[in-house]
Design a protein around this motif. Structure first.
Motif, mmCIF file in Angstrom:
data_model
loop_
_atom_site.group_PDB
_atom_site.id
_atom_site.type_symbol
_atom_site.label_atom_id
_atom_site.label_comp_id
_atom_site.label_asym_id
_atom_site.label_seq_id
_atom_site.Cartn_x
_atom_site.Cartn_y
_atom_site.Cartn_z
ATOM 1 N N VAL A 59 0.833 -1.200 0.000
ATOM 2 C CA VAL A 59 0.000 0.000 0.000
ATOM 3 C C VAL A 59 0.860 1.240 0.000
ATOM 4 C CG1 VAL A 59 -1.660 1.327 1.345
ATOM 5 C CG2 VAL A 59 -1.941 -1.137 1.128
ATOM 6 N N ARG A 60 1.936 1.202 0.786
ATOM 7 C CA ARG A 60 2.794 2.370 0.908
ATOM 8 C C ARG A 60 3.402 2.735 -0.439
ATOM 9 N NH1 ARG A 60 5.897 0.484 4.456
ATOM 10 N NH2 ARG A 60 4.774 1.376 6.198
ATOM 11 N N LYS A 61 3.840 1.780 -1.188
ATOM 12 C CA LYS A 61 4.478 2.075 -2.465
ATOM 13 C C LYS A 61 3.507 2.760 -3.419
ATOM 14 C CE LYS A 61 8.004 -1.528 -2.282
ATOM 15 N NZ LYS A 61 8.489 -2.789 -2.859
ATOM 16 N N ARG A 62 2.258 2.354 -3.419
ATOM 17 C CA ARG A 62 1.284 2.996 -4.296
ATOM 18 C C ARG A 62 1.024 4.429 -3.868
ATOM 19 N NH1 ARG A 62 -1.422 -1.966 -3.827
ATOM 20 N NH2 ARG A 62 -2.966 -1.094 -2.422
ATOM 21 N N GLU A 63 1.011 4.664 -2.561
ATOM 22 C CA GLU A 63 0.689 5.994 -2.067
ATOM 23 C C GLU A 63 1.760 7.017 -2.378
ATOM 24 O OE1 GLU A 63 -2.149 5.148 1.795
ATOM 25 O OE2 GLU A 63 -0.066 5.744 2.050
ATOM 26 N N VAL A 64 3.028 6.638 -2.313
ATOM 27 C CA VAL A 64 4.092 7.618 -2.466
ATOM 28 C C VAL A 64 4.609 7.717 -3.892
ATOM 29 C CG1 VAL A 64 4.823 7.322 -0.086
ATOM 30 C CG2 VAL A 64 5.909 5.971 -1.872
ATOM 31 N N SER A 65 4.047 6.953 -4.820
ATOM 32 C CA SER A 65 4.540 7.020 -6.194
ATOM 33 C C SER A 65 4.299 8.393 -6.806
ATOM 34 C CB SER A 65 3.857 5.941 -7.042
ATOM 35 O OG SER A 65 2.454 6.137 -7.039
ATOM 36 N N LYS A 66 3.235 9.089 -6.349
ATOM 37 C CA LYS A 66 2.971 10.447 -6.802
ATOM 38 C C LYS A 66 2.810 11.344 -5.576
ATOM 39 C CE LYS A 66 0.746 9.182 -11.150
ATOM 40 N NZ LYS A 66 -0.496 9.277 -11.966
ATOM 41 N N PRO A 67 3.929 11.781 -4.967
ATOM 42 C CA PRO A 67 3.846 12.536 -3.724
ATOM 43 C C PRO A 67 3.101 13.847 -3.909
ATOM 44 C CG PRO A 67 6.057 12.644 -4.648
ATOM 45 C CD PRO A 67 5.306 11.633 -5.447
ATOM 46 N N ALA A 80 11.018 17.979 11.063
ATOM 47 C CA ALA A 80 9.585 17.881 10.773
ATOM 48 C C ALA A 80 9.342 17.263 9.398
ATOM 49 C CB ALA A 80 8.940 19.262 10.855
ATOM 50 N N ALA A 81 10.196 17.586 8.435
ATOM 51 C CA ALA A 81 10.049 17.024 7.089
ATOM 52 C C ALA A 81 10.187 15.505 7.117
ATOM 53 C CB ALA A 81 11.088 17.639 6.146
ATOM 54 N N PHE A 82 11.110 14.993 7.932
ATOM 55 C CA PHE A 82 11.264 13.551 8.063
ATOM 56 C C PHE A 82 10.057 12.940 8.769
ATOM 57 C CE2 PHE A 82 15.755 14.481 7.224
ATOM 58 C CZ PHE A 82 16.084 13.429 6.381
ATOM 59 N N VAL A 83 9.568 13.608 9.804
ATOM 60 C CA VAL A 83 8.387 13.109 10.515
ATOM 61 C C VAL A 83 7.229 12.924 9.543
ATOM 62 C CG1 VAL A 83 6.604 13.707 12.203
ATOM 63 C CG2 VAL A 83 9.010 14.087 12.760
ATOM 64 N N LEU A 84 6.957 13.941 8.741
ATOM 65 C CA LEU A 84 5.827 13.896 7.830
ATOM 66 C C LEU A 84 6.018 12.856 6.736
ATOM 67 C CD1 LEU A 84 5.023 17.706 7.564
ATOM 68 C CD2 LEU A 84 3.986 15.987 9.039
ATOM 69 N N ALA A 85 7.262 12.693 6.291
ATOM 70 C CA ALA A 85 7.527 11.663 5.286
ATOM 71 C C ALA A 85 7.192 10.279 5.827
ATOM 72 C CB ALA A 85 8.989 11.730 4.838
ATOM 73 N N VAL A 86 7.562 10.027 7.079
ATOM 74 C CA VAL A 86 7.260 8.726 7.686
ATOM 75 C C VAL A 86 5.754 8.570 7.881
ATOM 76 C CG1 VAL A 86 7.581 7.261 9.715
ATOM 77 C CG2 VAL A 86 9.511 8.567 8.810
ATOM 78 N N LEU A 87 5.099 9.609 8.382
ATOM 79 C CA LEU A 87 3.656 9.538 8.599
ATOM 80 C C LEU A 87 2.890 9.314 7.300
ATOM 81 C CD1 LEU A 87 3.055 12.406 11.201
ATOM 82 C CD2 LEU A 87 3.076 9.942 11.628
ATOM 83 N N GLU A 88 3.397 9.850 6.212
ATOM 84 C CA GLU A 88 2.743 9.686 4.913
ATOM 85 C C GLU A 88 2.991 8.321 4.297
ATOM 86 O OE1 GLU A 88 2.468 14.045 2.922
ATOM 87 O OE2 GLU A 88 4.478 13.251 3.204
ATOM 88 N N GLY A 89 3.917 7.552 4.874
ATOM 89 C CA GLY A 89 4.118 6.196 4.382
ATOM 90 C C GLY A 89 5.258 6.000 3.426
ATOM 91 N N SER A 90 6.268 6.862 3.459
ATOM 92 C CA SER A 90 7.374 6.709 2.516
ATOM 93 C C SER A 90 8.479 5.806 3.051
ATOM 94 C CB SER A 90 7.967 8.088 2.172
ATOM 95 O OG SER A 90 8.723 8.593 3.256
ATOM 96 N N THR A 91 8.313 5.266 4.264
ATOM 97 C CA THR A 91 9.378 4.491 4.909
ATOM 98 C C THR A 91 8.947 3.052 5.143
ATOM 99 O OG1 THR A 91 10.116 6.489 6.045
ATOM 100 C CG2 THR A 91 10.930 4.405 6.905
ATOM 101 N N GLN A 92 9.785 2.111 4.750
ATOM 102 C CA GLN A 92 9.522 0.692 4.976
ATOM 103 C C GLN A 92 9.842 0.322 6.424
ATOM 104 O OE1 GLN A 92 8.235 -1.343 2.737
ATOM 105 N NE2 GLN A 92 8.214 0.134 1.078
#
Length: 431
Positions: A20-28, A366-378
């Motif tokens: 799911v995460r990969k589909r979500e972040v393909s178009k940030p 904060a940018a890293f926090v939001l990236a993780v919350l959005e699902g860009s991290t395995q």
């Protein structure tokens, strides 16, 4: 995480979350603000939240994502109350001691992500916060700037994978944003046929302590007690701290400054993750006599002294009042320059400059926090330049968020478009 609300923690099977995460972040999302319906119920705990770095992170998060629930973690209730008052009704203070595992796990019970900003990280023998995050299935980032701690955290990668917990270590401004800048330079060079990347050089500058307080001062003293690890044509070399001076042009707002070798974790991670044979990192400050003082301490104090936390604290207590006065005069500019040289002679760079380190470090974290919350991290423990840490597709948005308020931010430009080539002085090894 992924397609489920983050307040459900990370209980879904790893394969489901990953797909799911990969589909979500393909178009940030190209907007800097977060879609409120995605993470509005998420709670972030910031350990060290009453300090300058943690407090700055809390403020930046509240601006980038006003619907986040922010818990300010610390031991000082008075300072905590002051921080919470600035943040507003969607925040609260949590009294917690990071050295007590039971208390940590209790504080993480209803938290979706924890930010470890309670440094310094030097001379710390155990990653207690990360261990607690894995045990409670809580996403994690830290602003670690110590090589030993960073790789100790990395050693917990399999445990984090098994717990389905995403974690990023060294995710501040430098290291952190600088790692992502380096990764993007390397990716562009390889994709655009500029030749094979051969040398990567990190150069950092802050005016005084950058307004970041005694923690940064303590970190600087600790680093003087460590041999510098660099890489030259694939070989690991050890050099003296605060040696190998370069005069580097940081461009608009800073211009040319002297920088000196320090033992920083992004050197090893860039060498191993990005496969760059020659890597080094340098740091400089202003006024110039602070550089003289740092070189004096590195040359005249025994390394055992500079590795002793109690002795370093005495140094901090002595110098901190002087630093506060000088900081008021010098300001708190911060600048990072990342240089990449390739096999066909094509050189590119990235530069990031902000007037206030105390502000920019908060937006970086904060940018890293939001990236993780959005699902860009395995799930797992990652360095910022690893695609499993911050996906390639998510890097541009992270850099845009981190560079809020920057007076100069350029990427993938040849040196002649920005400034002159730095002059190398006093180094027998070309790094």
């Amino acid at each position: 995480m992924g397609g489920a609300p983050l307040h459900l923690k990370f209980s879904a099977p790893p394969l489901m979350v990953s797909s799911v995460r990969k589909r979500e972040v393909s178009k940030p999302n190209t907007d800097l603000a977060i879609p409120t319906d995605k993470i509005k119920n998420s709670t972030v705990l910031i350990l060290g939240g009453t300090g300058r770095v943690g407090g700055s992170t809390a403020v930046a998060l509240s601006k980038l994502s006003p619907h986040l629930q922010i818990h300010v973690g610390g031991r000082n209730r008075e300072k905590g109350a002051e921080t919470v008052e600035k943040l507003g009704k969607k925040s609260k203070f949590v009294e917690v001691d990071i050295n007590k595992l039971d208390a940590l796990e209790a504080a993480l019970k209803d938290v979706d992500l924890v930010v470890h900003a309670a440094g310094p990280f030097q001379q710390v023998g155990r990653c207690t916060v990360l261990e607690a995050a894995i045990h409670t299935k809580t996403a994690y980032i830290d602003v670690c700037d110590d090589t030993s701690y960073a790789f100790r955290a990395k050693s917990l990668c399999e445990e984090a994978m098994e717990a389905n917990v995403p974690a990023i270590t060294t995710s501040g401004i430098c290291p952190g944003v600088s790692n992502v800048m380096a990764a993007e330079l390397v990716r562009a060079a390889r994709e655009e046929g500029k030749g094979e990347p051969e040398r990567l050089r990190f150069s950092y500058y802050t005016a005084g302590t950058g307004g970041a307080g005694p923690t940064i001062l303590a970190t600087s003293f600790f680093l003087l007690g460590e041999h510098v690890v660099a890489y030259c044509k694939g070989e690991k070399v050890k050099l003296k701290p605060y040696s190998g001076m370069l005069n580097v042009d940081f461009g608009k707002g800073v211009r040319k400054k002297d920088v000196f070798l320090l033992n920083l974790p992004e050197v090893r991670t860039a060498h191993e993750v990005l496969r760059i044979p020659t890597v080094s990192a340098r740091f400089g400050t202003a006024p110039v006599f602070w550089n003289w003082g740092m070189a004096f301490l590195a040359n005249h104090l025994p390394q055992e002294f500079l590795r002793d936390r109690s002795k370093v604290q005495h140094l901090v207590d002595f110098f901190n009042p002087i630093v506060r006065v000088v900081d008021g005069i010098a300001g708190e500019h911060v600048s990072m320059r990342v240089d990449l040289e390739c096999s066909n002679g094509c050189n590119t760079l990235g530069i990031f400059t902000h007037r206030r380190l105390s502000v920019s470090v908060g937006f970086a974290a904060a940018a890293f926090v939001l990236a993780v919350l959005e699902g860009s991290t395995q799930p797992g423990v990652w360095f910022p330049e690893e695609p499993d840490g911050i996906t390639v597709e998510a890097r541009q948005l992270l850099l845009e968020r981190a560079s809020q308020g920057a007076i100069n931010f350029v990427m993938n430009k040849p040196p002649w478009m920005v400034e002159m080539e730095p002059n190398e002085i006093g180094l027998g090894i070309h790094m």
